[in-house]
Write an enzyme that holds these catalytic residues in place. Structure first.
Site, short mmCIF file in Angstrom:
data_model
loop_
_atom_site.label_atom_id
_atom_site.label_comp_id
_atom_site.label_asym_id
_atom_site.label_seq_id
_atom_site.Cartn_x
_atom_site.Cartn_y
_atom_site.Cartn_z
N LYS A 77 78.15 31.46 47.78
CA LYS A 77 78.97 32.65 47.52
C LYS A 77 79.01 32.91 46.01
O LYS A 77 79.16 31.97 45.23
CB LYS A 77 80.39 32.40 48.05
CG LYS A 77 81.33 33.60 48.00
CD LYS A 77 82.66 33.26 48.66
CE LYS A 77 83.62 34.42 48.73
NZ LYS A 77 84.89 34.06 49.41
N SER A 152 86.10 37.25 53.04
CA SER A 152 85.27 37.78 51.98
C SER A 152 83.91 37.09 51.85
O SER A 152 83.02 37.64 51.22
CB SER A 152 86.01 37.68 50.65
OG SER A 152 86.26 36.33 50.30
N SER A 176 88.81 33.48 54.27
CA SER A 176 87.51 34.02 53.88
C SER A 176 86.29 33.21 54.29
O SER A 176 85.18 33.71 54.21
CB SER A 176 87.47 34.26 52.38
OG SER A 176 88.05 35.50 52.12
#
Ligand code: GLN
Length: 481
Positions: A77, A152, A176
């Protein structure tokens, strides 16, 4: 070359000489160029992956000691720092930021010979749950690219689901890792607070967030945890989980375990398909020898409000550094006095981050704190007490990871309150520091549903055993991309 193998299978294949790291990684890169135009899981693909792969092949061939990952291609990420690589947080604010150091999790993965294939898309600064708030465009759900992949860590989940890498790391502040895992039908693990170092994770709400793996199987998550967990002098909130082996005994089962079904997480707002999946999960857990019983956590009804109040406040101070003096982007200083300069600099944030900054300035401010921030802290401690009491009677808790099915891009983007509600089932684990996992459980009309299990703090090993047991009861179709 089969890209659809688990991390553990990958390791075996390389160890036994059936595949070379270079072949697997180059096929992975081909796959990315084929499908990522539609999915947009990646913000950047590393240029030197094949060099990394060849170096590991050399080690394998020469009989040198090779790290546990054996060149496994992993996506990261883009709010986790890899030295000398861009780390944008999917924000225009950090468009050109190059990380000067490795996050601890990256150091650990490097020591184990992982290959970093690229940086995965996310909602700007990890605020959101669809990836639509990325400043570089939304990701698509590999199950149906018109739908959001969740967020996310949407790019992370999508990249694992679409076979663009073997595993990924995301971060979970309020869901997330688990939310996109559920939407993309992969495993997403949020550990006990402190199990994994946050050093090198760009902070959003540091008192509750954790880095976590996204993988194709529960065993793969345990494998990743073995590598990335542990005490770190660079993060004083880490706990000593160093000695644990999360893989050993993972097949132990859940016979005799007591499982609470959280009443407030299967209520009015739960989609009928998700409700049906939950009932099915409960009977499967019972079939494995556990006993399930409904349990009430009264404070859950205030948890989303408390979560957004607390996280906006922490984000407000964590993101204050993006003032274009310490971090930011270049623009001429002439014609601005100090405040207007900062205001102009901060306009580079997108709409969701801006909204959080405004809330984060207001809710803890003099005159307002008693009404908002301090109240939210009270909810957090009451919820933590309630959860503690429940774990005196139960070993595990179960609830759907997300109350609704994946939805279409654009469907909720203009309605922040509706979006916030989608976090109802995930924020409790963060607010109370408990470990939680989303296990792929069902496909309804071509869209994935994940089931969430939650355990008491430091019971990560038992949680993984339960997740593994549940995973064995399902047989899901393959992603159609
Ligand atoms: N949707 C939540 C938020 O926007 C969770 C995000 C996260 O876990 N990083 O804050």
């Amino acid at each position: 070359m089969n890209l659809k193998i688990s991390a553990l299978e990958y390791v075996q294949e390389v160890q036994s000489g059936n595949i070379s790291v270079e072949d697997y990684v180059s096929k992975t890169i081909e796959r990315i160029s084929k499908v990522d135009e539609k999915i947009h899981a990646f913000l950047s693909v590393s240029e030197n992956v094949l060099d990394q792969a060849r170096m590991i092949d050399k080690k394998v061939r020469s009989g040198e000691k090779v790290g546990a990952c054996y060149g496994m291609p992993i996506s990261i990420k883009d709010n986790i720092c890899i030295k000398d690589g861009k780390t944008t947080c999917a924000s225009k604010m950090l468009e050109n930021f190059v990380a000067p150091y490795d996050a601890t999790v990256i150091q650990k993965l490097k020591q184990q010979d992982a290959v970093f294939v690229g940086k995965a898309n996310l909602d700007e600064f990890a605020m959101g749950l669809t990836t639509e708030f990325s400043a570089y465009g939304a990701s698509g759900n590999p199950w149906n690219t018109d739908y959001v992949p969740g967020g996310s860590s949407g790019g992370s989940a999508a990249s694992v689901s679409a076979f663009e890498c073997v595993a990924s790391l995301g971060s979970d502040t309020g869901g997330s890792v688990r939310n996109p895992a559920s939407f993309c039908s992969v495993v997403g693990y949020k550990p006990t607070y402190g199990l994994i170092s946050r050093f090198g994770l760009i902070s959003y709400a540091n008192s509750i967030e954790q880095i976590g793996p996204l993988t194709r199987t529960v065993k793969d998550s345990a494998f990743m945890l073995n590598i990335i967990s542990g005490l770190d002098t660079n993060d004083n909130t880490t706990i000593d989980g160093n000695e644990q082996d999360f893989l050993s005994g993972i097949e132990y089962g859940i016979e005799g375990k007591k499982i609470g079904i959280i009443k407030e997480m299967v209520g009015e707002g739960t989609a009928p398909e998700v409700l049906a999946a939950t009932n099915d999960a409960v009977s499967k857990l019972e079939g494995l020898g556990a006993t399930c019983e409904e349990v009430s956590l009264d404070m859950v009804k205030y948890s989303v409000a408390a979560y957004y109040t607390i996280t906006a406040t922490e984000a407000g101070s964590n993101l204050a550094r993006y003032d274009n003096l310490r971090y930011g982007y270049e623009f001429p200083v002439e014609g601005y006095e100090f405040n207007s300069y900062i205001a102009k600099a901060r306009r580079r944030f997108g709409p969701e981050v801006t909204r959080r900054m405004i809330i984060g300035g207001f809710v803890p401010s003099a005159g307002q704190a008693g009404k908002y921030f301090l109240k939210a802290l009270k909810v957090k401690s009451k919820l933590t007490r309630e959860v503690g009491e429940v774990f005196e009677r139960f070993d595990l808790l179960v609830a759907p990871t997300v109350p609704v099915l994946p939805f279409k891009k654009g469907e909720k983007i203009d309605d922040p309150i509706a979006l916030f509600q989608v976090d109802l089932n995930t924020v409790t684990a963060n607010l109370t520091g408990r470990p939680a996992v989303s296990v792929p459980f069902a496909i309804s009309n071509g869209l994935p549903i994940g089931m969430q299990l939650i355990a008491d703090s430091n019971h990560d090993k038992m949680l993984l055993q339960a997740a593994y047991a549940l995973e064995q009861t399902v047989n899901l179709p393959e992603v159609p991309i």
